[in-house]
Design an enzyme around this catalytic site. Structure first.
Site, PDB file in Angstrom:
ATOM      1  N   SER A 108       0.779  -1.175   0.059  1.00 40.05           N
ATOM      2  CA  SER A 108       0.026  -0.140   0.179  1.00 40.05           C
ATOM      3  C   SER A 108       0.951   1.445  -0.019  1.00 40.05           C
ATOM      4  CB  SER A 108      -1.018   0.073   1.209  1.00 40.05           C
ATOM      5  OG  SER A 108      -0.221  -0.019   2.606  1.00 40.05           O
ATOM      6  N   HIS A 143      -5.504  -3.740  -2.250  1.00 33.41           N
ATOM      7  CA  HIS A 143      -4.958  -2.585  -3.343  1.00 33.41           C
ATOM      8  C   HIS A 143      -4.761  -3.136  -4.896  1.00 33.41           C
ATOM      9  CE1 HIS A 143      -4.445   0.775  -0.371  1.00 33.41           C
ATOM     10  NE2 HIS A 143      -3.956  -0.527   0.275  1.00 33.41           N
ATOM     11  N   LYS A 148     -11.644   0.275  -1.491  1.00 30.32           N
ATOM     12  CA  LYS A 148     -10.956   0.967  -2.499  1.00 30.32           C
ATOM     13  C   LYS A 148     -11.242   0.952  -3.827  1.00 30.32           C
ATOM     14  CE  LYS A 148      -7.287   0.070   0.807  1.00 30.32           C
ATOM     15  NZ  LYS A 148      -8.132  -0.417   1.910  1.00 30.32           N
TER      16      LYS A 148
END
Length: 392
Positions: A179, A207, A238
């Site tokens: 990340s 991610h 996300k």
């Protein structure tokens, strides 16, 4: 409580104190925010596909809110297990190509719950040194031996696996995209090691989910190793633009987690409107391929522009583009200067990253236009020269 003031003063002296700052989205303009009355290009958000303001998601949540109420009322094992959960989990398992899936409140709770359910005293967990804090905390809660290997250092990992051969259970756990650095784990090599040493392998696709793979399944699918992963975790906060997390794998794994993952057992279920939003986002992630294509292309161009300008930029092909500054105070000052020029980009400092590697973490979105990113790269270069981060 004077000791708190003293400790906070010490943090402030090292430019390490964290503070909350109000921001607000701009309706109809994904990729931008308002802060301190100023409109800013948002290069800090994890809204990678620009879905957080998607009208279909908002409408799905509005409809569910009116029909099912504001909250679930209890944990899923009591009375909070609404039918939309089962439908979502079936869709997730189909998307991931696994037998079953389980939705969790968020990524932090998923990681702490899964790890502490899989291992305990007498076991060993092998964790990349740059793994997310939720993984680290999950290992701590499990009371298993914590063997941290140097970032992407397979020989160090092999040494630790040899050292802990006598452990009752062995678990290798890694982020797929890290990340704060934006680089990839060496996943095929980790699969080979887990098979050699009889370990379980857990991956965190927070991610990379939604971004890689033909339908956004994640990096493991993009590499063709998804069937070699024992525990697959991802988030909806996300690329999906909503909130929550999931775990997918065998039916036995999911049954075990329902019985042993304490954050799942003892937490109130996600609100029905959030579940509806996730379900709609899952459809969009699988079908709106152009968003992934724009995002990955923009990441490569933006990274290349900052590298060509002379910044120390992390390697990788992800939309996470870290610029290493080093000094904590200088990173904060650079972030403030960026805001003054119309760019929201946060300074990341220890303990989130190692000492001496404070950075500006740029995070791109499919909502950003090429022109906006090109202008941003020029501003960043000019500020870098002005502040002495770059040498002319």
């Amino acid at each position: 409580m004077e000791w708190m003031e003293q400790e906070l003063a010490a943090l402030a002296d090292k430019a390490l104190e964290r503070q909350l700052r109000d921001s607000a989205p701009i309706a109809g303009r994904p990729g931008f925010i308002i802060r301190d009355g100023q409109e800013l290009l948002d290069l800090s958000s994890n809204d990678y596909l620009g879905l957080a303001q998607h009208p279909a998601i908002i409408e799905a949540m509005r409809t569910a809110l009116a029909a099912d109420g504001a909250g679930s009322g209890a944990s899923r094992l009591v009375t909070g297990n609404r039918p939309p959960y089962r439908k979502l989990e079936q869709a997730l398992a189909s998307w991931q190509g696994t037998d079953a899936a389980l939705v969790a409140a968020n990524g932090y709770m998923a990681n702490t719950g899964v790890i502490s359910a899989l291992v305990g005293r007498g076991d060993a967990v092998f964790s990349d040194r740059l793994n997310h804090a939720s993984i680290v905390d999950g290992i701590t809660l499990s009371r298993a031996d914590h063997a941290r290997y140097r970032h992407n250092d397979l020989e160090h990992l092999r040494h630790l696996l040899d050292k802990h051969r006598g452990a009752r259970r062995k678990l290798i756990v890694t982020d797929t995209i890290f990340s704060m650095d934006g680089d990839q784990a060496l996943l095929p090599e980790l699969v080979a090691l887990k098979e050699q040493y009889g370990a379980m392998l857990m991956v965190d696709e927070a991610h990379s989910g939604g971004i890689y793979g033909t339908r956004g399944e994640g990096l493991c699918h993009a590499l063709g190793i998804q069937n070699d992963i024992d525990v697959h975790m991802g988030t909806f906060s996300k690329a999906f633009g909503v909130y929550g997390a999931y775990v997918s794998g065998s039916r036995t794994l999911i049954r075990w987690l329902i019985n042993k993952a304490r954050p799942f057992i003892y937490s109130t279920a996600l609100p029905p409107a959030v579940v509806a939003g996730i379900s709609q986002a899952l459809q969009l992630v699988q079908t709106e391929h152009g968003r992934r294509q724009r995002l990955l292309a923009a990441g490569l161009k933006f990274r290349s522009a900052l590298q060509d300008a002379g910044f120390q930029v992390g390697e990788g092909n992800s939309p996470i583009v870290p610029v290493i500054i080093g000094d904590n105070g200088l990173a904060l000052a650079f972030s403030a200067a960026l805001q003054a020029s119309g760019i929201a980009a946060v300074a990341i400092r220890p303990p989130t990253v190692p000492e001496g590697t404070a950075r500006i973490r740029f995070s791109l979105s499919a909502a950003h236009s090429d022109d906006a990113l090109q202008d941003a790269a020029r501003h960043i270069r000019s500020l870098g020269i002005e502040m002495g981060v770059l040498k002319q």
